[in-house]
Design a protein around this motif. Structure first.
Motif, PDB file in Angstrom:
ATOM      1  N   TRP A  39      -5.392   2.414  -1.942  1.00 56.20           N
ATOM      2  CA  TRP A  39      -4.128   2.049  -1.300  1.00 56.20           C
ATOM      3  C   TRP A  39      -4.139   2.423   0.181  1.00 56.20           C
ATOM      4  N   ALA A  40      -4.795   3.511   0.517  1.00 58.09           N
ATOM      5  CA  ALA A  40      -4.936   3.890   1.918  1.00 58.09           C
ATOM      6  C   ALA A  40      -5.728   2.822   2.675  1.00 58.09           C
ATOM      7  N   ALA A  41      -6.780   2.307   2.044  1.00 57.07           N
ATOM      8  CA  ALA A  41      -7.584   1.257   2.671  1.00 57.07           C
ATOM      9  C   ALA A  41      -6.764  -0.011   2.878  1.00 57.07           C
ATOM     10  N   LEU A  42      -5.887  -0.336   1.911  1.00 61.19           N
ATOM     11  CA  LEU A  42      -5.025  -1.519   2.047  1.00 61.19           C
ATOM     12  C   LEU A  42      -4.064  -1.355   3.228  1.00 61.19           C
ATOM     13  N   ILE A  43      -3.512  -0.159   3.389  1.00 59.78           N
ATOM     14  CA  ILE A  43      -2.613   0.106   4.511  1.00 59.78           C
ATOM     15  C   ILE A  43      -3.356  -0.055   5.833  1.00 59.78           C
ATOM     16  N   LEU A  44      -4.554   0.488   5.916  1.00 57.68           N
ATOM     17  CA  LEU A  44      -5.347   0.388   7.142  1.00 57.68           C
ATOM     18  C   LEU A  44      -5.738  -1.064   7.429  1.00 57.68           C
ATOM     19  N   ALA A  45      -6.008  -1.835   6.365  1.00 57.15           N
ATOM     20  CA  ALA A  45      -6.326  -3.256   6.555  1.00 57.15           C
ATOM     21  C   ALA A  45      -5.110  -3.996   7.094  1.00 57.15           C
ATOM     22  N   GLY A  46      -3.922  -3.669   6.572  1.00 63.08           N
ATOM     23  CA  GLY A  46      -2.700  -4.267   7.090  1.00 63.08           C
ATOM     24  C   GLY A  46      -2.466  -3.904   8.549  1.00 63.08           C
ATOM     25  N   MET A  47      -2.732  -2.651   8.888  1.00 59.02           N
ATOM     26  CA  MET A  47      -2.595  -2.216  10.285  1.00 59.02           C
ATOM     27  C   MET A  47      -3.553  -2.983  11.194  1.00 59.02           C
ATOM     28  N   LEU A  48      -4.760  -3.227  10.704  1.00 58.79           N
ATOM     29  CA  LEU A  48      -5.746  -3.983  11.475  1.00 58.79           C
ATOM     30  C   LEU A  48      -5.274  -5.420  11.703  1.00 58.79           C
ATOM     31  N   LEU A  49      -4.678  -6.029  10.682  1.00 62.68           N
ATOM     32  CA  LEU A  49      -4.149  -7.385  10.831  1.00 62.68           C
ATOM     33  C   LEU A  49      -3.049  -7.431  11.879  1.00 62.68           C
ATOM     34  N   GLY A  60       0.813  -1.208   0.000  1.00 59.67           N
ATOM     35  CA  GLY A  60       0.000   0.000   0.000  1.00 59.67           C
ATOM     36  C   GLY A  60       0.847   1.258   0.000  1.00 59.67           C
ATOM     37  N   VAL A  61       1.901   1.276   0.816  1.00 56.72           N
ATOM     38  CA  VAL A  61       2.804   2.432   0.879  1.00 56.72           C
ATOM     39  C   VAL A  61       3.488   2.643  -0.467  1.00 56.72           C
ATOM     40  N   PHE A  62       3.934   1.550  -1.074  1.00 57.14           N
ATOM     41  CA  PHE A  62       4.645   1.652  -2.349  1.00 57.14           C
ATOM     42  C   PHE A  62       3.785   2.337  -3.412  1.00 57.14           C
ATOM     43  N   PHE A  63       2.551   1.878  -3.558  1.00 54.47           N
ATOM     44  CA  PHE A  63       1.704   2.436  -4.602  1.00 54.47           C
ATOM     45  C   PHE A  63       1.066   3.763  -4.185  1.00 54.47           C
TER      46      PHE A  63
END
Length: 285
Positions: free
Chosen positions: A271-281, A131-134
């Motif tokens: 991509w922001a949503a993907l980062i937040l999903a990773g943070m949730l995991l 997510g950060v990369f993109f």
């Protein structure tokens, strides 16, 4: 993941995003790094004295080596990043550095620090890294100096991963105070960059005269962000903390998008949503 560690990492991310946003607006080079490092050294000196009096830490050869090594790695990171921005393409250097840095931190944590990796941690970490990369632009095929830009980005990422793992060992295995670790780095940067700053004295004085408030905020938040992160590392494994720290990139990019009108907000939501999903995991791991 420890709730206090999550709170500390989120607070550190807010501090990191704020000082990065300010330094981007000032558009300074090593002379600005020297200036805010000097101001930080002055501001945090009373706290360092208090820590020294209360904890009375002892500094053997290993502790001194790690303090010096931390300062050298951070200094190299700042200087290499500046060179990368000047000689490479920002749109390649920045995302490559911010994505490869935490990936290497996780690798060092497992191979060197002996931390345990689960599928959930790996998934959360990779979600944040991708997510950060993109979010920061990813690769752009029109870049004329792709090889040099990738080289600077990867080299910067190696330094990010290295100083993160190095400092994590210093505060967990050697039990050094996070404040002392960060302060030693600020002092070393101040000393090492002093000749450069002296040669550009008018520029340094101009930054201080015209942007004194911003420089002070950068000096406070630059150190505070990393101190909070290192405290979090003492509470949770680095395999959690390193990728979670990149939430600061999300905040920085969003500040740039909303305030500086850089890029499309709508195009970055996914991509922001993907980062937040990773943070949730990571938070539930």
């Amino acid at each position: 993941m420890d709730l206090l560690a999550i709170a500390l990492i989120l607070a550190a991310a807010c501090c990191h995003a704020t000082w990065n946003f300010l330094i981007k607006r000032l558009n300074g080079g090593p002379e600005l790094v020297w200036l805010f490092s000097l101001v930080s050294s002055v501001i945090y000196l009373p706290l360092v004295v208090v820590i020294m009096l209360l904890e009375r830490p002892t500094f053997g050869a290993m502790e001194l080596i790690f303090l010096a090594g931390s300062g050298a790695l951070h200094l190299a990171y700042f200087l290499l990043l500046q060179q990368g921005y000047r000689r490479g393409d920002l749109s390649v250097v920045y995302p490559t550095a911010r994505a490869s840095g935490p990936l290497l931190s996780i690798t060092f944590a497992v191979l060197i620090l002996g931390e345990y990796m689960t599928v959930q941690i790996l998934g959360g970490g990779l979600a944040i890294i991708i997510g950060v990369f993109f979010l920061t632009g990813g690769f752009r095929s029109r870049t004329s100096n792709l090889r040099a830009s990738l080289g600077f980005g990867l080299a910067t990422g190696v330094l990010i991963g290295s100083y993160t793992a190095w400092d994590a060992y210093a505060v967990t295995a050697l039990m050094l105070s996070p404040l002392i670790v960060d302060y030693a780095s600020a002092v070393l940067r101040t000393v090492a960059l002093a000749p450069y700053a002296a040669a550009r004295k008018p520029l340094v004085l101009g930054f201080w005269r015209d942007h004194k408030g911003a420089v002070i905020v950068i000096a406070v938040l630059n150190s505070l962000a990393y101190i909070l992160f290192l405290i979090a590392v003492t509470l949770t494994p680095l395999v959690y903390a390193a990728p979670a720290r990149e939430i600061s990139v999300l905040l920085t990019v969003m500040l740039g998008t909303l305030i500086l009108k850089e890029g499309s907000f709508r195009g970055r939501i996914g991509w922001a949503a993907l980062i937040l999903a990773g943070m949730l995991l990571l938070a539930t791991g």
